[in-house]
Structures are given as C-alpha cells and as structure tokens.
Design a protein around this motif. Structure first.
Motif, mmCIF file in Angstrom:
data_model
loop_
_atom_site.group_PDB
_atom_site.id
_atom_site.type_symbol
_atom_site.label_atom_id
_atom_site.label_comp_id
_atom_site.label_asym_id
_atom_site.label_seq_id
_atom_site.Cartn_x
_atom_site.Cartn_y
_atom_site.Cartn_z
ATOM 1 N N ARG A 3 0.824 -1.202 0.000
ATOM 2 C CA ARG A 3 0.000 0.000 0.000
ATOM 3 C C ARG A 3 0.864 1.261 0.000
ATOM 4 O O ARG A 3 0.497 2.274 -0.593
ATOM 5 C CB ARG A 3 -0.918 -0.017 1.214
ATOM 6 N N SER A 4 2.017 1.204 0.690
ATOM 7 C CA SER A 4 2.886 2.385 0.736
ATOM 8 C C SER A 4 3.407 2.731 -0.655
ATOM 9 O O SER A 4 3.516 3.907 -1.016
ATOM 10 C CB SER A 4 4.058 2.134 1.687
ATOM 11 N N VAL A 5 3.714 1.703 -1.450
ATOM 12 C CA VAL A 5 4.190 1.931 -2.809
ATOM 13 C C VAL A 5 3.076 2.521 -3.663
ATOM 14 O O VAL A 5 3.292 3.464 -4.432
ATOM 15 C CB VAL A 5 4.713 0.622 -3.429
ATOM 16 N N LEU A 6 1.883 1.979 -3.527
ATOM 17 C CA LEU A 6 0.746 2.499 -4.286
ATOM 18 C C LEU A 6 0.473 3.952 -3.934
ATOM 19 O O LEU A 6 0.206 4.785 -4.816
ATOM 20 C CB LEU A 6 -0.495 1.647 -4.013
ATOM 21 N N LEU A 7 0.561 4.282 -2.641
ATOM 22 C CA LEU A 7 0.333 5.659 -2.201
ATOM 23 C C LEU A 7 1.371 6.601 -2.800
ATOM 24 O O LEU A 7 1.032 7.685 -3.293
ATOM 25 C CB LEU A 7 0.375 5.730 -0.675
ATOM 26 N N VAL A 8 2.646 6.196 -2.788
ATOM 27 C CA VAL A 8 3.699 7.036 -3.348
ATOM 28 C C VAL A 8 3.500 7.235 -4.846
ATOM 29 O O VAL A 8 3.647 8.343 -5.373
ATOM 30 C CB VAL A 8 5.087 6.436 -3.059
ATOM 31 N N LEU A 9 3.125 6.170 -5.558
ATOM 32 C CA LEU A 9 2.886 6.290 -7.000
ATOM 33 C C LEU A 9 1.727 7.232 -7.300
ATOM 34 O O LEU A 9 1.774 8.002 -8.263
ATOM 35 C CB LEU A 9 2.620 4.907 -7.595
ATOM 36 N N LEU A 10 0.688 7.191 -6.457
ATOM 37 C CA LEU A 10 -0.435 8.107 -6.645
ATOM 38 C C LEU A 10 -0.007 9.554 -6.398
ATOM 39 O O LEU A 10 -0.411 10.467 -7.125
ATOM 40 C CB LEU A 10 -1.584 7.723 -5.709
#
Length: 305
Positions: A3-10
């Motif tokens: 989820r942390s990676v997805l948040l950063v990509l967003l």
C-alpha cells in the motif's frame, strides 16, 4: 503491491503536472530555484517505488539499478521534450538532475541496497551526495540571498556581502574602493559589441518610490559612455523591442558619478504602455563597441522612497 508503494505512485502521478507549469518570463524567481528540488525528490521517490514493485523486488541490485536508470531516462527525457513545447526549456541539466534523483532513491532508500558490497555502496552514495551538493549549491545560495534582498529593500545592492555579486551577471566584489560602506562591484568591460553587467533578480516592487539611485566609478581620465536599460516581463512577452523598455545613455567622468533616474521616467518609457514596476526582469548597464577594455566600479544601487 504494498500500500505504501501504491500511495507514493499516486502522489507522484498527482505531482507530475508540476513539470509542465510554465515558468513564463520569470526563470530566476523562487519557483525556478525550487524546481531542482522537485526534480530530485520526484525521481528519488519514483526509484524507491519502482524497486518495491513485485516485478523488480526480487532482482539483483545491479539489475534494479539498470532498469530504474532506463525508466528514469525515458520518463525524464520525455518530460524535457514536452517542456520544450509549453513555454519551458528542454534541459540536459534537468535530465542529469532526474538521473541523480533516481540514483539517490536507489542507493539511499531502496531495500535492495543492503545486498550490494559495502565499498561499492559507500562509493556510490558518496558520488551521489557530491552531485546533489553541486546541483543544490546555487539554488540554495540564490534563495538565501533573495530572502536577504527582500529584507534589505529598497537597497538593491550595496555589495557588503559576497553573495550580492550573484545578483549581477558579471563583476566581482572589490574591497579597495566604494562609494558607501566597504565594497563595490568591479566590472571589467571588454571590446565586444555589448559589455557590462545585468541585475537579473531580487528587484522588489518599485511602485511608490521616487527614483533609482546608483553610483559608478570611472578610474580613467577619459569619459566613458554607457547605457542603462530596464525591462519588465511584458517586454519579454512582446518580443523585446527597443521602444518597449527604458533606455538612457550615461556619460561617466573620471571619479564617482552619482546617477539618479526618476521612477516615473522608467514607468513611462515604453512607447505604447506603462512599465510594470512590480514585475521587473532586468537592469542592464553596458557599453558598446569599446576600442579598448575598461573597468568600472558599481555601488549603492537603491531606490529613493
């Protein structure tokens, strides 16, 4: 995908349009100085996010570096190419900053860095830190001096601190001669068509001021004819026509010459409009076609309330 990676990509996707905000005719303003921080942070976080994705997470750190380097090169290069069509300038330097940011993310943030030999990791980290310091030195100094200039206004330059020379395109601080204080700006004039120096930032707002005052020392017995030209953002937008700016010839006798120019003369100089005193871009002091090199000393550049 974590989820942390997805948040950063967003977050990065939301920040991507910042690369396409036109700088207009203020390429030396605070936003332009912060631009390098945006490039470094964006691509450092992008590199961190990419190596955390399942497709790359299991690869060796060397393959991760190679693939992320290629990804940053493609994305960064595409951004630079597109910027050339929206009023910003495509820059090899910005592409280098993008790659430096990507390497920072790989060597300081990516989990896979611990699998690298310690000597290679430390060597790579040292190289990237040196690059970051080199790239950030000028923007940091410029932002610091812009803050100092805002505090000193309506004094534009008294040359009492060494970073004030960076407000001008040429010249060095000289402590052997001054009109006021301890220092002046020594400017070497050559025999090019145009030779002089330009105040290119930290103008402040000249509205509600009476006059521009500055002093120039001519060390030679022969008079020296120079020109002062003052321009605003609208002048650049209109194509930089001669009739659309303030121009005045100055005849400098031997010794100190104290120049006073009414701000109203500057404001009303353009032929078809009034100059925007809150958005000035250049104050150019120059000589033309000198038969031999000359030297001048500039000091006490300020506005009279």
């Amino acid at each position: 995908m974590p989820r942390s990676v997805l948040l950063v990509l967003l977050i990065l996707a939301a920040a991507l349009p910042l690369f396409f905000v036109p700088l207009g005719h203020d390429p030396v303003g605070p936003f332009a100085q912060l631009n390098i921080f945006v490039h470094l942070a964006f691509f450092a976080l992008l590199a961190w996010a990419l190596v955390r994705m399942p497709v790359l997470a299991g690869l060796s750190p060397y393959r991760q570096i190679t693939l992320v380097f290629v990804a940053v090169l493609i994305l960064g290069g595409s951004i630079e190419l597109l910027q050339g069509h929206i009023g910003r300038t495509a820059s090899w330097k910005d592409l280098g900053v993008n790659l430096t940011g990507g390497l920072f993310g790989l060597l300081f943030l990516a989990p896979g860095r611990v699998r690298m030999p310690r000597i290679l990791l430390r060597g790579g980290q040292g190289m990237v830190l040196a690059l970051c310091l080199f790239l950030l030195y000028k923007p940091v100094v410029t932002l610091w001096d812009m803050n100092q200039a805002a505090r000193q206004f309506p004094v534009l330059s008294d040359f009492e601190t060494r970073f004030q020379a960076e407000r001008w395109t040429s010249g060095e601080i000289d402590r052997t001669l001054s009109r006021t204080g301890r220092s002046s700006l020594r400017v070497e004039l050559n025999t090019d068509t145009y030779s002089g120096t330009t105040l290119w930032r930290s103008f402040g707002n000249w509205e509600n001021h009476e006059a521009l005052n500055f002093s120039i020392y001519n060390p030679d017995p022969e008079p020296l004819v120079m020109t002062i030209s003052i321009r605003d953002r609208e002048h650049s937008r209109r194509g930089s026509e001669y009739r659309d700016r303030f121009n005045r010839k100055l005849t400098l006798d031997n010794g100190w010459n104290d120049i006073v120019i009414p701000v109203s003369d500057i404001e009303n100089a353009p032929a078809e409009r009034t100059m925007d005193l809150s958005r000035l871009t250049y104050v150019v002091i120059f000589a033309m076609n000198l038969p031999e090199p000359r030297t001048i000393y500039l000091d006490n550049v300020r506005l009279i309330p």
